[in-house]
Design a protein around this motif. Structure first.
Motif, PDB file in Angstrom:
ATOM      1  N   UNK A 492       0.836  -1.199   0.000  1.00 34.68           N
ATOM      2  CA  UNK A 492       0.000   0.000   0.000  1.00 34.68           C
ATOM      3  C   UNK A 492       0.872   1.251   0.000  1.00 34.68           C
ATOM      4  N   UNK A 493       0.215   2.409   0.012  1.00 36.18           N
ATOM      5  CA  UNK A 493       0.926   3.682   0.004  1.00 36.18           C
ATOM      6  C   UNK A 493       1.832   3.833   1.213  1.00 36.18           C
ATOM      7  N   UNK A 494       1.411   3.263   2.359  1.00 39.41           N
ATOM      8  CA  UNK A 494       2.207   3.402   3.573  1.00 39.41           C
ATOM      9  C   UNK A 494       3.595   2.795   3.414  1.00 39.41           C
ATOM     10  N   UNK A 495       3.727   1.776   2.525  1.00 38.32           N
ATOM     11  CA  UNK A 495       4.995   1.063   2.385  1.00 38.32           C
ATOM     12  C   UNK A 495       5.822   1.530   1.183  1.00 38.32           C
ATOM     13  N   UNK A 496       5.176   1.956   0.112  1.00 37.65           N
ATOM     14  CA  UNK A 496       5.930   2.287  -1.106  1.00 37.65           C
ATOM     15  C   UNK A 496       5.746   3.718  -1.565  1.00 37.65           C
ATOM     16  N   UNK A 524     -10.308   3.252 -11.708  1.00 42.20           N
ATOM     17  CA  UNK A 524     -10.275   2.788 -13.095  1.00 42.20           C
ATOM     18  C   UNK A 524      -8.970   3.196 -13.777  1.00 42.20           C
ATOM     19  N   UNK A 525      -8.448   4.355 -13.374  1.00 46.21           N
ATOM     20  CA  UNK A 525      -7.189   4.826 -13.954  1.00 46.21           C
ATOM     21  C   UNK A 525      -6.014   4.018 -13.417  1.00 46.21           C
ATOM     22  N   UNK A 526      -5.987   3.820 -12.095  1.00 48.88           N
ATOM     23  CA  UNK A 526      -4.846   3.150 -11.460  1.00 48.88           C
ATOM     24  C   UNK A 526      -4.917   1.637 -11.563  1.00 48.88           C
ATOM     25  N   UNK A 527      -6.149   1.112 -11.764  1.00 54.24           N
ATOM     26  CA  UNK A 527      -6.313  -0.333 -11.746  1.00 54.24           C
ATOM     27  C   UNK A 527      -6.035  -0.922 -10.388  1.00 54.24           C
ATOM     28  N   UNK A 528      -6.220  -0.097  -9.362  1.00 50.94           N
ATOM     29  CA  UNK A 528      -5.835  -0.473  -8.007  1.00 50.94           C
ATOM     30  C   UNK A 528      -6.827   0.152  -7.038  1.00 50.94           C
ATOM     31  N   UNK A 529      -7.249  -0.623  -6.021  1.00 50.71           N
ATOM     32  CA  UNK A 529      -8.207  -0.122  -5.036  1.00 50.71           C
ATOM     33  C   UNK A 529      -7.570   0.666  -3.917  1.00 50.71           C
ATOM     34  N   UNK A 530      -6.259   0.835  -3.978  1.00 48.65           N
ATOM     35  CA  UNK A 530      -5.519   1.519  -2.920  1.00 48.65           C
ATOM     36  C   UNK A 530      -5.546   3.031  -3.156  1.00 48.65           C
ATOM     37  N   UNK A 531      -6.689   3.648  -2.873  1.00 53.03           N
ATOM     38  CA  UNK A 531      -6.888   5.090  -3.052  1.00 53.03           C
ATOM     39  C   UNK A 531      -7.323   5.694  -1.723  1.00 53.03           C
ATOM     40  N   UNK A 532      -6.616   6.725  -1.271  1.00 57.12           N
ATOM     41  CA  UNK A 532      -6.945   7.394  -0.004  1.00 57.12           C
ATOM     42  C   UNK A 532      -7.339   8.833  -0.278  1.00 57.12           C
ATOM     43  N   UNK A 533      -8.444   9.271   0.311  1.00 61.28           N
ATOM     44  CA  UNK A 533      -8.923  10.631   0.094  1.00 61.28           C
ATOM     45  C   UNK A 533      -8.998  11.391   1.414  1.00 61.28           C
ATOM     46  N   UNK A 534      -8.647  12.668   1.370  1.00 62.28           N
ATOM     47  CA  UNK A 534      -8.732  13.546   2.529  1.00 62.28           C
ATOM     48  C   UNK A 534      -9.323  14.869   2.082  1.00 62.28           C
ATOM     49  N   UNK A 535     -10.152  15.451   2.925  1.00 61.20           N
ATOM     50  CA  UNK A 535     -10.793  16.723   2.607  1.00 61.20           C
ATOM     51  C   UNK A 535     -10.262  17.803   3.533  1.00 61.20           C
ATOM     52  N   UNK A 544      -5.983  13.474  -2.882  1.00 60.42           N
ATOM     53  CA  UNK A 544      -6.169  12.073  -3.268  1.00 60.42           C
ATOM     54  C   UNK A 544      -4.795  11.431  -3.407  1.00 60.42           C
ATOM     55  N   UNK A 545      -4.568  10.377  -2.614  1.00 58.06           N
ATOM     56  CA  UNK A 545      -3.292   9.660  -2.657  1.00 58.06           C
ATOM     57  C   UNK A 545      -3.502   8.321  -3.360  1.00 58.06           C
ATOM     58  N   UNK A 546      -2.631   8.039  -4.312  1.00 60.23           N
ATOM     59  CA  UNK A 546      -2.712   6.800  -5.084  1.00 60.23           C
ATOM     60  C   UNK A 546      -1.310   6.210  -5.215  1.00 60.23           C
ATOM     61  N   UNK A 547      -1.242   5.069  -5.877  1.00 59.92           N
ATOM     62  CA  UNK A 547       0.082   4.551  -6.225  1.00 59.92           C
ATOM     63  C   UNK A 547       0.743   5.570  -7.139  1.00 59.92           C
ATOM     64  N   UNK A 548       2.041   5.398  -7.386  1.00 61.60           N
ATOM     65  CA  UNK A 548       2.762   6.359  -8.219  1.00 61.60           C
ATOM     66  C   UNK A 548       2.179   6.392  -9.629  1.00 61.60           C
ATOM     67  N   UNK A 549       1.804   7.585 -10.082  1.00 63.56           N
ATOM     68  CA  UNK A 549       1.224   7.760 -11.409  1.00 63.56           C
ATOM     69  C   UNK A 549       2.283   8.257 -12.381  1.00 63.56           C
ATOM     70  N   UNK A 550       2.299   7.702 -13.596  1.00 64.44           N
ATOM     71  CA  UNK A 550       3.209   8.228 -14.617  1.00 64.44           C
ATOM     72  C   UNK A 550       2.575   9.446 -15.277  1.00 64.44           C
TER      73      UNK A 550
END
Length: 753
Positions: A492-496, A524-535, A544-550
């Motif tokens: 997850x984001x916490x590790x990588x 749908x963009x990341x193909x990964x359910x590991x998405x964190x949102x904060x307001x 919005x925090x996700x895996x590393x995006x190119x």
């Protein structure tokens, strides 16, 4: 127990339960002290403060300096919460997230400006004073001695008057000791680096000879001006003169944060809302209620009157847990809630052990009163050994771990202590009281039937083969994942780390609306359910925090937000962020777990007088860890902060279940100790404790399954591996632990003691 005493005792219990229940639900006083609503909540449940610092200077900081700074800041902010997070953003920024607080300015004031700590000599090489003191009014309005610099820091640096900086300090700790007259005094103990030791030895030798002081100057203010009472040449110094331990701890904390390798300045600060919506808490409470009801029904259906007593004790346990969580100011996150719900299921374990013993005594023809007394007595060693072993692990993890590890350890230790208290004292009192009121028929308590001894050892080769195959298959899948997906596990984001994207919406949306409308598009963009949102509170800004995006994915992200929500593309910013679990925190976690395992091994060796019991328990524990790791690899469950808590829970669960069997082996060895009967001892012991192993697993399974059914996605990521761990822990305790010990006992003739 006499009838009148039983009536009075039950009345007191009912009043106590009602009082604690009321406190847990509604609280006491205007601040609702002791209630569930006043418990400190983590960033995921209640929001908090987010502060971003930028490194001062034009040069890009090195990775090692950034890592060191992040780690030290993590240690500092854990004073606010064990769930606080510190991570890198971009090349030269550090982000701090502190849950449970709402005043960013107050946090900034307390943190100060990291990296600006100086130790300044009183006079320069020509005897000119570097600072002067006079009476004035301090920040609190008190008349006190106030110091001022007579020249700039640049001048002090140039003429060598700055004898140490924060980077020369290896450690600073508050301590309590006695002065020469035997009176208590509060001090700060400093440990210097090698370079700092030499510089400080020269400076203190000069200052002591001249009768001068060396001032500690931090964030534009003098925080302490101690007189030098002796030349300090060994790299260890003590600052005296603090009025309380709290004042000493504050100074020590100030010195620690001033010891950062990089100087930082505030870039921005925000109050952010909860990362999860109210649905997370609501569904968790539903899961708790359903799981609790299933446990109560099961206990009463299986154990009759003792089950009623255990259920009442469990109610008291739950109320006490809520009140004490608030009293000890333990920060609660969503995994923490899951851990507490899980602990409710595990809390019945001691009761199951006791009730099984009572039934065994009733089967021998003893009276109910005698059976209760003897049952508690015989169950005592297994309960104490199992819980103390797990408590040792919790204490070691609390002392040596950091972040989530420490928070988990606090909750675990509290749950263990409450579990033993309610089982050994409350349940016992209730059983004796009910007996005194006339519930004296053995049928109301259940009478154990003759149990057929199962030949578990006879199938040990099958069990060993199956376990080895599962573990090897797990390693194969890890290798395939690493080759095909770049990593053995779904970190997850916490590790990588990943990408943090800030978006200014055109309208105010709740977290629930963001999760329902925006998050699926991002997934749908990341193909990964590991998405964190904060307001961000008080604005339409979301993070919005996700895996590393190119680059292409970032462009697609912006396009989706513009097309679907009319967002101004120029108001979308993206930054690469580091893992919130730093390499140092990983090292701390590994060291803590290894140390905890060693301490458990030593305790089992001491209690059982045979190191082979401890070695066998650790082997079973290692088996469970490897199997659950295989499950993570195969199921691709996200490996994040909950992973650490999950593995620690499984370790505690496994060791507890194994010790119950070993305790029975130890007991049976006294009457069946001949070598030819060794296999019979193990098989009989496993068979005698089989109901305990199965029933405890079922009650724990009820709680975890309710999390899986009713919980939000992050809860399910915690619950699913735990289900696998419970099944695996039960299997290893029954099928492997005894076999490991038997083989060691048979193959190693000399007893290790």
């Amino acid at each position: 127990m006499k009838k009148n005493k039983a009536i009075i005792g039950l009345l007191v219990f009912v009043l106590l339960l009602a009082g604690l229940g009321y406190t847990a639900i509604f609280g006491l006083g205007a601040d609702k002290s002791g209630s569930a609503s006043s418990i400190k909540l983590g960033l995921d449940l209640a929001g908090g403060v987010s502060i971003t610092y930028q490194v001062v200077g034009d040069e890009k900081p090195s990775e090692s300096d950034m890592s060191d700074t992040i780690y030290k800041l993590q240690q500092r902010v854990e004073n606010y919460s064990t769930e606080a997070q510190v991570y890198q953003e971009g090349d030269d920024r550090i982000n701090i997230e502190i849950p449970g607080v709402s005043d960013a300015n107050a946090i900034l004031e307390e943190l100060g400006q990291p990296g600006t700590l100086y130790f300044i000599a009183q006079t320069d090489s020509e005897g000119n004073e570097n600072y002067t003191g006079g009476y004035g009014i301090d920040a609190d309005g008190n008349i006190t001695l106030v110091y001022q610099l007579t020249k700039s820091l640049e001048e002090l640096q140039a003429d060598g008057s700055i004898v140490l900086t924060g980077t020369d300090i290896a450690g600073a700790q508050a301590r309590s000791q006695q002065d020469n007259l035997g009176n208590p005094e509060y001090v700060v103990a400093l440990t210097l680096t090698d370079a700092g030791t030499k510089a400080f030895a020269d400076a203190t030798t000069k200052a002591f000879a001249a009768g001068e002081s060396i001032a500690i100057y931090y964030d534009g203010e003098f925080v302490s001006v101690p007189n030098v009472q002796a030349a300090i040449t060994d790299g260890n110094a003590v600052i005296t003169g603090q009025d309380s331990f709290e004042e000493a701890e504050k100074l020590a904390s100030t010195i620690r944060i001033g010891g950062l390798k990089l100087e930082l300045q505030e870039l921005r600060s925000n109050v952010v809302g909860a990362q999860l919506g109210s649905d997370a808490i609501r569904t968790s409470l539903i899961a708790a209620a359903v799981g609790f009801a299933l446990v109560v029904i099961f206990m009463i259906a299986v154990y009759y009157v003792p089950g009623i007593a255990a259920s009442l004790a469990l109610c008291l346990y739950t109320a006490l847990m809520v009140v004490l969580l608030d009293s000890f100011e333990i920060t609660l996150t969503l995994p923490g809630i899951a851990g507490i719900i899980l602990s409710i299921g595990m809390a019945v374990d001691a009761n199951v052990i006791i009730f099984a013993r009572i039934r065994e005594e009733l089967a021998t023809g003893k009276t109910v009163q005698s059976a209760i007394k003897i049952g508690f007595s015989k169950a005592m060693s297994a309960i104490l050994d199992g819980n103390i072993t797990t408590l040792i692990a919790a204490l070691v993890l609390g002392l040596k771990g950091s972040g989530t590890i420490k928070g988990f350890a606090q909750t675990l230790a509290l749950g263990i202590i409450l579990s033993m208290f309610t089982a050994l004292f409350v349940t016992k009192f209730l059983l004796n009281a009910l007996h005194a009121l006339g519930v004296q028929s053995p049928k109301a308590y259940g009478v154990a039937k003759e149990k057929k001894t199962l030949n578990i050892l006879g199938k040990k080769k099958i069990f060993f083969t199956v376990s080895t195959a599962v573990i090897l298959a797990g390693f194969v899948v890890m290798g395939v994942n690493h080759a095909g997906k770049g990593a053995a596990f779904n970190y997850s984001l916490e590790f990588v780390g990943g990408t943090s994207t800030t978006v200014n919406l055109n309208e105010d949306m709740s977290i629930e609306e963001i999760d329902a409308q925006i998050v699926p598009l991002i997934e749908n963009i990341t193909g990964d359910g590991n998405v964190q949102t904060t307001k961000v509170a008080g604005s339409n800004e979301i993070i919005i925090k996700t895996r590393t995006l190119d680059v292409a994915e970032r462009e697609k992200f912006a396009s989706v937000m513009v097309e679907n929500f009319g967002v101004d593309e120029s108001a979308i910013t993206a930054e690469t962020i580091s893992a919130t679990v730093s390499s140092e925190m990983k090292s701390d976690a590994i060291i803590a777990i290894v140390a905890a395992t060693i301490c458990m091994l030593i305790y089992i060796w001491f209690r059982f007088k045979d190191i082979r019991f401890g070695a066998s328990a650790v082997m079973a524990l290692l088996h469970d860890v490897l199997v659950v790791l295989a499950f993570y690899a195969v199921a691709r469950v996200s490996v994040g902060n909950t992973f650490i808590a999950c593995m620690l829970t499984i370790v505690g669960y496994s060791i507890n279940a194994t010790i119950v069997i070993f305790d029975r082996i130890r007991e049976n060895m006294k009457t069946m100790g001949r070598k030819e009967d060794l296999a019979d001892v193990v098989n009989k012991s496993i068979s005698q404790t089989l109901s305990r192993s199965v029933f405890t697993s079922l009650t724990t399974f009820f709680m975890v399954a309710s999390l899986q059914v009713f919980g939000v996605s992050s809860i399910k990521e915690f619950a699913l591996p735990l289900i696998a761990g419970i099944i695996c822990g039960t299997y290893s305790s029954i099928c492997l632990a005894g076999a490991f010990w038997y083989l060691m006992r048979s193959k190693i003739a000399k007893k290790a003691s």
